[in-house]
Design a protein around this motif. Structure first.
Motif, PDB file in Angstrom:
ATOM      1  N   GLU A 254      95.755  19.942  69.332  1.00 41.79           N
ATOM      2  CA  GLU A 254      97.175  19.629  69.516  1.00 41.79           C
ATOM      3  C   GLU A 254      97.382  18.329  70.287  1.00 41.79           C
ATOM      4  O   GLU A 254      98.380  17.621  70.079  1.00 41.79           O
ATOM      5  CB  GLU A 254      97.856  20.786  70.260  1.00 41.79           C
ATOM      6  N   ASP A 255      96.432  17.985  71.149  1.00 41.50           N
ATOM      7  CA  ASP A 255      96.607  16.802  71.982  1.00 41.50           C
ATOM      8  C   ASP A 255      96.559  15.494  71.207  1.00 41.50           C
ATOM      9  O   ASP A 255      96.936  14.440  71.737  1.00 41.50           O
ATOM     10  CB  ASP A 255      95.554  16.784  73.095  1.00 41.50           C
ATOM     11  N   ILE A 256      96.112  15.530  69.936  1.00 38.94           N
ATOM     12  CA  ILE A 256      96.081  14.282  69.155  1.00 38.94           C
ATOM     13  C   ILE A 256      97.158  14.258  68.076  1.00 38.94           C
ATOM     14  O   ILE A 256      97.185  13.351  67.246  1.00 38.94           O
ATOM     15  CB  ILE A 256      94.694  14.068  68.499  1.00 38.94           C
ATOM     16  N   ARG A 257      98.034  15.235  68.081  1.00 42.90           N
ATOM     17  CA  ARG A 257      99.059  15.322  67.038  1.00 42.90           C
ATOM     18  C   ARG A 257      99.880  14.038  66.912  1.00 42.90           C
ATOM     19  O   ARG A 257     100.108  13.543  65.807  1.00 42.90           O
ATOM     20  CB  ARG A 257      99.993  16.502  67.319  1.00 42.90           C
ATOM     21  N   LEU A 258     100.320  13.478  68.019  1.00 34.04           N
ATOM     22  CA  LEU A 258     101.217  12.330  67.980  1.00 34.04           C
ATOM     23  C   LEU A 258     100.523  11.047  67.567  1.00 34.04           C
ATOM     24  O   LEU A 258     101.182  10.089  67.136  1.00 34.04           O
ATOM     25  CB  LEU A 258     101.886  12.147  69.350  1.00 34.04           C
ATOM     26  N   ILE A 259      99.201  11.003  67.667  1.00 38.32           N
ATOM     27  CA  ILE A 259      98.497   9.762  67.322  1.00 38.32           C
ATOM     28  C   ILE A 259      97.715   9.873  66.018  1.00 38.32           C
ATOM     29  O   ILE A 259      97.114   8.898  65.567  1.00 38.32           O
ATOM     30  CB  ILE A 259      97.535   9.342  68.459  1.00 38.32           C
ATOM     31  N   ALA A 260      97.734  11.059  65.406  1.00 40.37           N
ATOM     32  CA  ALA A 260      96.982  11.259  64.159  1.00 40.37           C
ATOM     33  C   ALA A 260      97.949  11.269  62.978  1.00 40.37           C
ATOM     34  O   ALA A 260      98.815  12.140  62.877  1.00 40.37           O
ATOM     35  CB  ALA A 260      96.199  12.565  64.216  1.00 40.37           C
ATOM     36  N   ASP A 261      97.808  10.290  62.099  1.00 44.06           N
ATOM     37  CA  ASP A 261      98.684  10.234  60.925  1.00 44.06           C
ATOM     38  C   ASP A 261      98.400  11.382  59.959  1.00 44.06           C
ATOM     39  O   ASP A 261      99.293  11.825  59.226  1.00 44.06           O
ATOM     40  CB  ASP A 261      98.486   8.902  60.189  1.00 44.06           C
ATOM     41  N   ASP A 262      97.163  11.849  59.940  1.00 44.47           N
ATOM     42  CA  ASP A 262      96.763  12.902  59.010  1.00 44.47           C
ATOM     43  C   ASP A 262      96.470  14.199  59.754  1.00 44.47           C
ATOM     44  O   ASP A 262      95.501  14.892  59.475  1.00 44.47           O
ATOM     45  CB  ASP A 262      95.529  12.466  58.217  1.00 44.47           C
ATOM     46  N   PHE A 263      97.329  14.530  60.729  1.00 40.77           N
ATOM     47  CA  PHE A 263      97.077  15.692  61.588  1.00 40.77           C
ATOM     48  C   PHE A 263      96.917  16.975  60.778  1.00 40.77           C
ATOM     49  O   PHE A 263      95.975  17.744  60.982  1.00 40.77           O
ATOM     50  CB  PHE A 263      98.215  15.854  62.609  1.00 40.77           C
ATOM     51  N   GLU A 264      97.827  17.224  59.824  1.00 39.66           N
ATOM     52  CA  GLU A 264      97.752  18.461  59.049  1.00 39.66           C
ATOM     53  C   GLU A 264      96.511  18.474  58.164  1.00 39.66           C
ATOM     54  O   GLU A 264      95.853  19.509  58.000  1.00 39.66           O
ATOM     55  CB  GLU A 264      99.012  18.633  58.202  1.00 39.66           C
ATOM     56  N   GLU A 265      96.182  17.334  57.596  1.00 42.42           N
ATOM     57  CA  GLU A 265      94.971  17.245  56.781  1.00 42.42           C
ATOM     58  C   GLU A 265      93.731  17.533  57.623  1.00 42.42           C
ATOM     59  O   GLU A 265      92.802  18.218  57.176  1.00 42.42           O
ATOM     60  CB  GLU A 265      94.869  15.854  56.158  1.00 42.42           C
ATOM     61  N   LEU A 266      93.723  17.031  58.845  1.00 42.12           N
ATOM     62  CA  LEU A 266      92.611  17.287  59.758  1.00 42.12           C
ATOM     63  C   LEU A 266      92.533  18.772  60.100  1.00 42.12           C
ATOM     64  O   LEU A 266      91.432  19.353  60.152  1.00 42.12           O
ATOM     65  CB  LEU A 266      92.795  16.459  61.032  1.00 42.12           C
ATOM     66  N   CYS A 267      93.677  19.401  60.311  1.00 41.30           N
ATOM     67  CA  CYS A 267      93.703  20.850  60.576  1.00 41.30           C
ATOM     68  C   CYS A 267      93.078  21.620  59.420  1.00 41.30           C
ATOM     69  O   CYS A 267      92.298  22.556  59.628  1.00 41.30           O
ATOM     70  CB  CYS A 267      95.142  21.317  60.789  1.00 41.30           C
ATOM     71  N   GLN A 268      93.429  21.226  58.201  1.00 41.14           N
ATOM     72  CA  GLN A 268      92.914  21.929  57.038  1.00 41.14           C
ATOM     73  C   GLN A 268      91.419  21.708  56.853  1.00 41.14           C
ATOM     74  O   GLN A 268      90.691  22.624  56.449  1.00 41.14           O
ATOM     75  CB  GLN A 268      93.680  21.491  55.783  1.00 41.14           C
ATOM     76  N   ARG A 269      90.939  20.496  57.143  1.00 41.02           N
ATOM     77  CA  ARG A 269      89.497  20.247  57.053  1.00 41.02           C
ATOM     78  C   ARG A 269      88.736  21.104  58.060  1.00 41.02           C
ATOM     79  O   ARG A 269      87.711  21.698  57.740  1.00 41.02           O
ATOM     80  CB  ARG A 269      89.199  18.766  57.296  1.00 41.02           C
ATOM     81  N   ASN A 270      89.256  21.157  59.282  1.00 40.48           N
ATOM     82  CA  ASN A 270      88.608  21.967  60.320  1.00 40.48           C
ATOM     83  C   ASN A 270      88.677  23.446  59.990  1.00 40.48           C
ATOM     84  O   ASN A 270      87.733  24.203  60.250  1.00 40.48           O
ATOM     85  CB  ASN A 270      89.251  21.700  61.680  1.00 40.48           C
ATOM     86  N   LEU A 271      89.813  23.866  59.416  1.00 40.93           N
ATOM     87  CA  LEU A 271      89.961  25.267  59.027  1.00 40.93           C
ATOM     88  C   LEU A 271      88.920  25.650  57.988  1.00 40.93           C
ATOM     89  O   LEU A 271      88.277  26.716  58.084  1.00 40.93           O
ATOM     90  CB  LEU A 271      91.374  25.506  58.480  1.00 40.93           C
TER      91      LEU A 271
END
Length: 525
Positions: free
Chosen positions: A305-322
């Motif tokens: 969550e701490d990188i949400r504001l600086i990550a353009d692909d935050f949701e994509e990153l969540c899905q990759r990690n998931l």
């Protein structure tokens, strides 16, 4: 019954034993699978090739046969004495080398060289390695297996640009073998699947914990569970462990244990043991798969969550990690639901034709009703499967971020429509097709409860089908989704399914076909 084992494990009941030859499928389903309860089953393994060939007349592993016949296979072996994160350390070796170790271990149990490594062969994909050998036949109780059917054609997760090649994929069908004293730490099965474990030879001790008591084996922060229920367990770290009430089971040679979804369990080999195990998913536990994926998704989001504001692909990153952590992400689950829907819709229409022909014969020739009643039961089972898919699609659609992160690429559905025909034909002729063809006995539609099961708020099938076209946003087609669904061919269903790019569209297609089938053939559901 309330007894304590090793001063730590409070056993409150024994797992019941039933005779598999005297138990019809619907009884197993209604008494154990649907209510999610464990059971030990006898009488189903005597005809298995593995049961005849893998052990000696004295009931111990036939080391020479195993090493000679399968010795070149590369397998994973767990070092039971070495913990690595939440599991045991794994090493790779050949079956021949493992058998050599096992024989030496049994001959020199006091040898200091052997004492340092206590090895247990686990998760051997035997059927994949030897597809023509035929070591066993899956009992009908466990044939309602979507997971291994799916994995014969697709991967649970494919990386971007990765091509799925049938025949090169994995499965959840395993062989385990190890000497007396080898064990598996406390765990719940992958994807919260069911599992079944059959003893070819030897004896196992199981301790199983009901899902309602899972919280008792976790630490104060509910982050990690007990690793070894017989080990030194810190009362300060796990203050409620002593309150847990366990079911116990001693599994003998020739017996199969059904392990329900979400039941944590720990297993110890009381003798030199060989077992065959499957994990599987179907309409009765599909919603628990979703529950696990959603829980893991929330934990994944929270962890970054701490990188949400600086990550353009935050949701994509969540899905990759998931996908990395759970084996599936939202898109993977959606593709699984969509592909299984295509198979079931095609099977349903195929069976619908069978019902129609049998009804015609009945009216003209007064033939037996038995054939028709079996077909109706199959239809009821398939309709229940579709409703289970619809339920999870509704739950998936309710997540705000789901559609932005799991949508198929623009051309993917069209490509799949051409590939679905061999998938459906192969699936229909598979073990799962055999299961449906042999489904006999009372078949009631289980209540998986909740308002989520309510149909979308629309009454006319034609109206709903037009909404499918709107939702799928597929213009320029000469035929409507309603017309294609009514045709009932695998190809026409595939064309409609290829339009399905969202959980909402998936829900609409399933509801349309359920309503058409129910209204045309008066099958109560």
């Amino acid at each position: 019954m309330d007894e304590t084992r090793n001063g730590k494990v409070r056993v409150v009941a024994q797992v019941p034993l039933i005779d598999g030859l005297q138990t019809p499928y619907h009884q197993f389903r209604d008494q154990f699978m649907r209510p999610n309860l464990p059971v030990l089953i006898s009488g189903l393994m005597n005809h298995w090739r593995a049961f005849r060939e893998w052990s000696s007349p004295f009931g111990v592993p036939d080391f020479d046969y195993l090493a000679t016949r399968f010795g070149n296979s590369n397998v994973q072996v767990a070092e039971c004495s070495t913990r690595e994160f939440t599991d045991q350390k794994r090493v790779n070796m050949t079956v021949a080398d493992y058998i050599t170790y096992w024989k030496r271990h049994n001959s020199y149990k006091q040898d200091l060289d052997c004492a340092g490594s206590f090895l247990y062969l686990k998760d051997w994909h035997f059927v994949k390695d030897y597809p023509e050998y035929g070591p066993y036949s899956t009992p009908i109780f466990f044939m309602d297996d979507w997971l291994n059917l799916y994995l014969e054609h697709y991967q649970l997760h494919a990386n971007e640009g990765e091509v799925e090649t049938p025949g090169c994929l994995s499965d959840y069908r395993f062989v385990y073998m190890g000497p007396k004293g080898t064990w598996t730490p406390l765990h719940a099965d992958v994807l919260r699947s069911y599992s079944w474990s059959s003893n070819i030879c030897g004896k196992k001790l199981w301790h199983l914990l009901p899902p309602s008591e899972t919280h008792l084996i976790f630490d104060r922060h509910m982050r990690s569970s007990v690793y070894n229920i017989y080990g030194d367990i810190s009362v300060e770290e796990f203050p409620n462990f002593h309150k847990a009430g366990w079911l116990e089971c001693t599994q003998e040679k020739g017996q199969i244990l059904f392990v329900p979804s979400k039941w944590y369990h720990q297993v110890t080999n009381l003798e030199d043991t060989i077992s065959i195990n499957h994990n599987w998913i179907n309409g009765y536990n599909l919603h628990w798969v979703w529950e696990l994926i959603l829980t893991d998704y929330k934990e994944t989001r929270a962890s970054i969550e701490d990188i949400r504001l600086i990550a353009d692909d935050f949701e994509e990153l969540c899905q990759r990690n998931l996908a990395e952590n759970s084996g599936m992400n939202f898109k993977d689950l959606f593709l699984f639901l969509r592909r299984m829907m295509v198979f079931f819709l095609s099977y349903l229409h195929h069976n619908r034709s069978t019902i129609k022909e049998e009804k015609h014969e009945q009216e003209i020739f007064s033939t037996s009703i038995e054939k028709t009643s079996v077909s109706r039961e199959v239809s009821t089972q398939v309709l229940f499967n579709l409703k289970s898919i619809r339920l999870v699609a509704q739950l998936l659609a309710s997540v705000d971020t789901c559609e932005q992160c799991m949508l198929a690429s623009p051309d993917e559905g069209e490509v799949e429509s051409a590939n679905w025909i061999p998938w459906v034909d192969n699936a229909r002729n598979s073990e799962y097709g055999t299961f449906l063809s042999n489904l006999i006995g009372p078949c009631t539609s289980p209540d998986i409860s909740g308002s989520c099961l309510c149909a979308p708020d629309m009454s006319e099938v034609s109206h709903r089908a037009s909404l499918i076209d709107m939702e799928c946003s597929k213009k320029g087609k000469s035929e409507t989704s309603r017309g294609l669904l009514l045709q009932g061919t695998t190809q026409s269903i595939s064309v409609v399914a290829a339009k399905v790019k969202t959980p909402t569209a998936l829900i609409l297609v399933i509801q349309a076909i359920i309503d058409q089938f129910r209204q045309a053939y008066q099958i109560g559901f």
